[in-house]
Each structure stands twice: as C-alpha cells, then as structure tokens.
Design an enzyme around this catalytic site. Structure first.
Site, PDB file in Angstrom:
ATOM      1  CG  HIS A  60       9.679 -27.995  11.393  1.00 32.29           C
ATOM      2  ND1 HIS A  60       9.483 -27.644  12.497  1.00 32.29           N
ATOM      3  CD2 HIS A  60      11.098 -28.271  11.355  1.00 32.29           C
ATOM      4  CE1 HIS A  60      10.531 -27.427  13.263  1.00 32.29           C
ATOM      5  NE2 HIS A  60      11.520 -27.777  12.550  1.00 32.29           N
ATOM      6  NE  ARG A  67       5.722 -29.340  15.448  1.00 31.96           N
ATOM      7  CZ  ARG A  67       6.950 -29.244  15.963  1.00 31.96           C
ATOM      8  NH1 ARG A  67       8.124 -28.567  15.454  1.00 31.96           N
ATOM      9  NH2 ARG A  67       7.223 -30.325  17.180  1.00 31.96           N
ATOM     10  CG  HIS A 124      10.903 -24.112  12.628  1.00 32.78           C
ATOM     11  ND1 HIS A 124      11.311 -23.641  13.878  1.00 32.78           N
ATOM     12  CD2 HIS A 124      12.146 -24.605  11.985  1.00 32.78           C
ATOM     13  CE1 HIS A 124      12.368 -24.039  14.192  1.00 32.78           C
ATOM     14  NE2 HIS A 124      13.155 -24.450  13.384  1.00 32.78           N
ATOM     15  CB  CYS A 165       0.922  -2.214   4.889  1.00 25.55           C
ATOM     16  SG  CYS A 165       0.646  -3.051   6.533  1.00 25.55           S
ATOM     17  CB  THR A 212       2.173  -1.989  11.325  1.00 22.77           C
ATOM     18  OG1 THR A 212       0.986  -2.792  10.732  1.00 22.77           O
ATOM     19  CG2 THR A 212       2.021  -0.691  11.717  1.00 22.77           C
ATOM     20  N   GLY A 213       2.959  -3.822   8.768  1.00 23.42           N
ATOM     21  CA  GLY A 213       2.953  -5.233   8.151  1.00 23.42           C
ATOM     22  C   GLY A 213       1.768  -6.075   8.545  1.00 23.42           C
ATOM     23  CG  ASP A 218      -0.293   0.259   2.661  1.00 20.09           C
ATOM     24  OD1 ASP A 218       1.047   0.336   2.527  1.00 20.09           O
ATOM     25  OD2 ASP A 218      -1.181   0.157   3.673  1.00 20.09           O
TER      26      ASP A 218
END
Length: 149
Positions: A133, A136, A98, A65, A67-68, A8
């Site tokens: 991993h 998961r 991971h 963006c 802040t992300g 953005d």
C-alpha cells in the site's frame, strides 16, 4: 493525538457531538468552525482543517457537511491531504490501512450519530499497513506533485 475538526452548517450538530466525544476520550481537538447552523460555505472549513493537518499542526482532521461530498472534494485540493468520505465501518478501517488517509469526511444528513462515532473510533484506531500500500500512496503523491506545482 491532536485532531482538527470543522464543518459547515449542515454538519454543525454532528461536529459538536464528535468534538465533545473526542475531548472526553482525551484527544486534543481544535475546532475550525462553523459555530452555528447559520448557512455558510464548506470549502472554508475544509481548507482550514486541511491546511492544519498538511502543515503538521494536527495529526488528523475530520470534516463534516450535509453529505460529506463537497467538503471532501475541497479538502482533497490541499497538497498532502488524503481525505476519504466514509459512511460505513469497513471503509473506515480500509481507508486507514490501505490509503493512509489523514482527513475523514462525514455526511451528517446521511449517517446517524451512533454510526458516525463508530466510524471515528475505527478510523482513529486503525494504523496504516504500509507494504504494498505504501507504493500506491506514493503514486498518489506523485500525481499530486505533477499537477500541484
């Protein structure tokens, strides 16, 4: 490797820097916007990048963006996307090893450009470890399948 990138207005300048950096390193980069610092809505760019990665058109995606946070939330709504907001080198490595993340989110107002480029290098250069991993990540996919019908 083909990379989809989008931001953005808050992430525009960092996106431009990362795009040029990656192109200079030989990556094929597709810019999904925005094309200026004029106010716009981050979900549009998260969706474009996420859909391109989920469809297999691009190997990885990067979304940015201020802040992300918002752009990572939006990207994670797309089935098949595992987007991580990263602000440090350790997490950049761990999220690939991971979690097999396929989209990286950055906060342009939170980290500097030097750290951002370091994170991008680490994230793109780290392979998924698999093993314990993998199970998961499969469980994450199963949750997604349950709720994204």
């Amino acid at each position: 490797m083909k990379i989809a990138i989008g931001s953005d207005h808050g992430g525009f300048l960092l996106k431009e820097l990362i795009k040029e950096y990656l192109e200079n390193k030989g990556f094929a980069v597709k810019d999904y916007g925005t094309d200026s610092e004029a106010s716009c809505d981050y979900p549009e760019f998260a969706q474009s990048v996420g859909e391109a990665v989920a469809a297999g058109e691009y190997d990885k995606g990067i979304v940015i963006c201020g802040t992300g946070i918002g752009i990572s939330i939006a990207a994670n709504k797309i089935p098949g996307i595992r987007c991580a907001l990263v602000g440090d080198s350790f997490s950049a490595k761990a999220t690939r090893q991971h979690n097999d993340t396929n989209v990286l989110a950055l906060g342009a107002r939170v980290i500097g450009s030097g750290l951002a480029l370091e994170i991008v290098d680490i994230w793109l250069g780290t392979e998924f470890e698999g093993g314990r991993h993998a199970g998961r990540v499969e469980k994450i996919g199963n949750i997604e399948k349950k709720y994204c019908k």
